[in-house]
Design an enzyme around this catalytic site. Sequence first.
Site, PDB file in Angstrom:
ATOM      1  CG  HIS A  75      -1.737  -1.223   1.382  1.00 55.66           C
ATOM      2  ND1 HIS A  75      -2.824  -1.496   0.585  1.00 55.66           N
ATOM      3  CD2 HIS A  75      -1.600  -2.278   2.226  1.00 55.66           C
ATOM      4  CE1 HIS A  75      -3.345  -2.663   0.949  1.00 55.66           C
ATOM      5  NE2 HIS A  75      -2.629  -3.153   1.935  1.00 55.66           N
ATOM      6  CB  SER A  98      -0.551   0.758  -4.366  1.00 59.56           C
ATOM      7  OG  SER A  98      -1.363   0.547  -3.225  1.00 59.56           O
ATOM      8  CB  SER A 103      -4.506   1.056  -0.313  1.00 62.56           C
ATOM      9  OG  SER A 103      -3.506   0.581  -1.194  1.00 62.56           O
ATOM     10  CG  ASP A 161       0.567  -6.075   2.019  1.00 59.71           C
ATOM     11  OD1 ASP A 161      -0.052  -7.085   2.371  1.00 59.71           O
ATOM     12  OD2 ASP A 161       0.339  -4.945   2.492  1.00 59.71           O
ATOM     13  CD  GLU A 224       3.440  -5.752   6.144  1.00 59.27           C
ATOM     14  OE1 GLU A 224       2.925  -4.965   6.953  1.00 59.27           O
ATOM     15  OE2 GLU A 224       4.662  -5.998   6.137  1.00 59.27           O
ATOM     16  CG  ASN A 249       0.847 -12.062   8.825  1.00 62.42           C
ATOM     17  OD1 ASN A 249       0.230 -11.008   8.871  1.00 62.42           O
ATOM     18  ND2 ASN A 249       0.347 -13.192   9.315  1.00 62.42           N
ATOM     19  CE  LYS A 254       1.724  -7.504   9.084  1.00 63.74           C
ATOM     20  NZ  LYS A 254       0.351  -8.002   8.849  1.00 63.74           N
ATOM     21  CG  ASP A 258      -0.456  -4.559  10.169  1.00 63.95           C
ATOM     22  OD1 ASP A 258      -1.684  -4.563  10.034  1.00 63.95           O
ATOM     23  OD2 ASP A 258       0.326  -4.250   9.263  1.00 63.95           O
ATOM     24  CG  ASN A 259      -2.407  -8.884  11.423  1.00 63.73           C
ATOM     25  OD1 ASN A 259      -2.027  -8.020  10.651  1.00 63.73           O
ATOM     26  ND2 ASN A 259      -2.108 -10.163  11.247  1.00 63.73           N
ATOM     27  CB  CYS A 263      -7.790  -4.149  12.940  1.00 70.00           C
ATOM     28  SG  CYS A 263      -7.019  -4.884  11.481  1.00 70.00           S
ATOM     29  CG  HIS A 369      -4.395  -8.587   1.246  1.00 69.47           C
ATOM     30  ND1 HIS A 369      -3.582  -7.526   1.580  1.00 69.47           N
ATOM     31  CD2 HIS A 369      -4.152  -8.848  -0.054  1.00 69.47           C
ATOM     32  CE1 HIS A 369      -2.863  -7.183   0.521  1.00 69.47           C
ATOM     33  NE2 HIS A 369      -3.188  -7.975  -0.482  1.00 69.47           N
ATOM     34  CG  HIS A 433      -3.110  -0.520  10.500  1.00 65.84           C
ATOM     35  ND1 HIS A 433      -4.478  -0.591  10.619  1.00 65.84           N
ATOM     36  CD2 HIS A 433      -2.695  -1.783  10.235  1.00 65.84           C
ATOM     37  CE1 HIS A 433      -4.868  -1.849  10.426  1.00 65.84           C
ATOM     38  NE2 HIS A 433      -3.816  -2.586  10.188  1.00 65.84           N
ATOM     39  CB  SER A 441       4.268  -3.664  10.072  1.00 66.94           C
ATOM     40  OG  SER A 441       3.159  -4.167  10.754  1.00 66.94           O
ATOM     41  CD  GLN A 445       7.894  -6.597   4.743  1.00 66.92           C
ATOM     42  OE1 GLN A 445       8.952  -7.027   4.271  1.00 66.92           O
ATOM     43  NE2 GLN A 445       6.728  -7.084   4.388  1.00 66.92           N
TER      44      GLN A 445
END
Length: 523
Positions: A75, A98, A103, A161, A224, A249, A254, A258-259, A263, A369, A433, A441, A445
């Site tokens: 993204h 992207s 996004s 990703d 990702e 991930n 991460k 992230d998740n 969210c 996703h 996010h 995250s 990476q």
Amino acid sequence: MISNPLPTGPTFMNTGLSLFADLPFKVRDLSPETVRYGRKELELALVEMPGLASLREEYAASQPLAGAKIMGSLHMTVQTAVLIETLVLLGADVRWVSCNIFSTQDHAAAATVVGPTGSTVDPKGVPVYAWKGETLEEYWWCTMQALVWPDGSGCNLILDDGGDATLLLHLGHELEIKGELPDPTKGGSHEESVILQLLLDVRAEKGDRYWTTMAAVVRGVSEETTTGVHRLYERGQNGTLLFPGINVNDSVTKSKFDNVYGCRHSLVDAIMRATDVLLSGKRVLVCGYGDVGKGSVESLRGQYARVAVTEVDPICALQACMMGVDVVQIEDVVSSFDVFVTATGNKAILSAAHMMKMKHNAIVCNIGHFDNEIDMAGLEAMAKTGDVEKIEIKPQVHEWRFKNTTHGPNGRGHSIIVLAEGRLVNLGCATGHPSFVMSASFTNQTIAQIELHRNAESYGVNQVLQKGGKKPEVVTLPKHLDEKVARLHLAKFGAKLTVLSDEQAAYIGVTVQGPYKADHYRY
């Protein structure tokens, strides 16, 4: 659209663009105002991304990514721009696309193209091929541009990703090896047909060894997201993975940040920006109670919504029950709930038949996703037959008005409100996010890319280059690096860790410096 000269060869589908256009970049807007806005956002974001800032300080002098040619498919946001410029500062040659048609933050793309030292008349940044609101045909054209360097060569590392860049290389190579022409008529969806058409056009222009040559120089990929990781493991298990992968991930810093925490912040942000609907007291169904589902439920409960979930996994379902969340089946609640959020990573979760039964003006969105959790293809098919009408309220917010139902106003057809056309709602209808979450995250990476550039062959050799050599593996970063990522972010909160004594460390079987948990420990 900026950087859009007349095509010099055959154009790709309906884009009006040559597949091998050799454009230095393609973004929506490169005006001074947009670039200034993007650059200021990058500066603000960096302060909230202590992990990436620390890696710049640690590695800028040693240039651990010198010689790396990284193709990124992720993204194109402000936070991603900070990641991109971190990779460049560490020595990498980077091109970017992207991974989602909705996004891209256009000001971030513009600032990345211009770079910190360039100008709109003399861009000195990174080639970016992305703008918000791409068609699928444009999306895959953009992916192709990011894969090909100006001299015609390809990348030696991928930062992916969702796995689209990895998919394109693998599928192209496999069809060449089989001696089989890509056939767009065999696509199981419109997007699959677009991919096959791209591969067919490349075959016509570049011959039957193009993808094999491109794939042969890729040393590895860092992935990702959950679905992309699943694709890598599938290829590893069936013996078709061409190069090793690092599963970013499932790094704790991460998946949890992230998740879950990402969210928790961005789901309600997106729903409220899109609809301005009060969520308090509303009945909301979250499909899936994995990490993304857990963060989504917390997000909605924070607004005092009445939340239930669906689950196939008994452990996740029990976790939901222990949090006081009802576990239901869609069929039992589809006609009575106000908001539906898919978060499973699977497909065919909400069907067109489900949506025909929903309350008038029920809100439907996805935070997984891909766009196939919600049956958007089914809605589009109904639109073609006149059974439903698609009405744009504003970009990425659509009313779908059913013609043949009777539980809408005055006994007529009802409507539902679909956000981001079934794609990631937090990036389609908001800004994704927050920077701090993405710092965790993207620090992972960056570390993964450094590890691949240094040691990719220790995880397996490229199977195009050396067929029969050590099989590529998919691995996670070791625990001490996960803990390092966490340490880099603690100072932002003013946190002070307790230090074990030698005796205490020995008692629990660890070193004073860590790691503090075994690999099998579940946080």
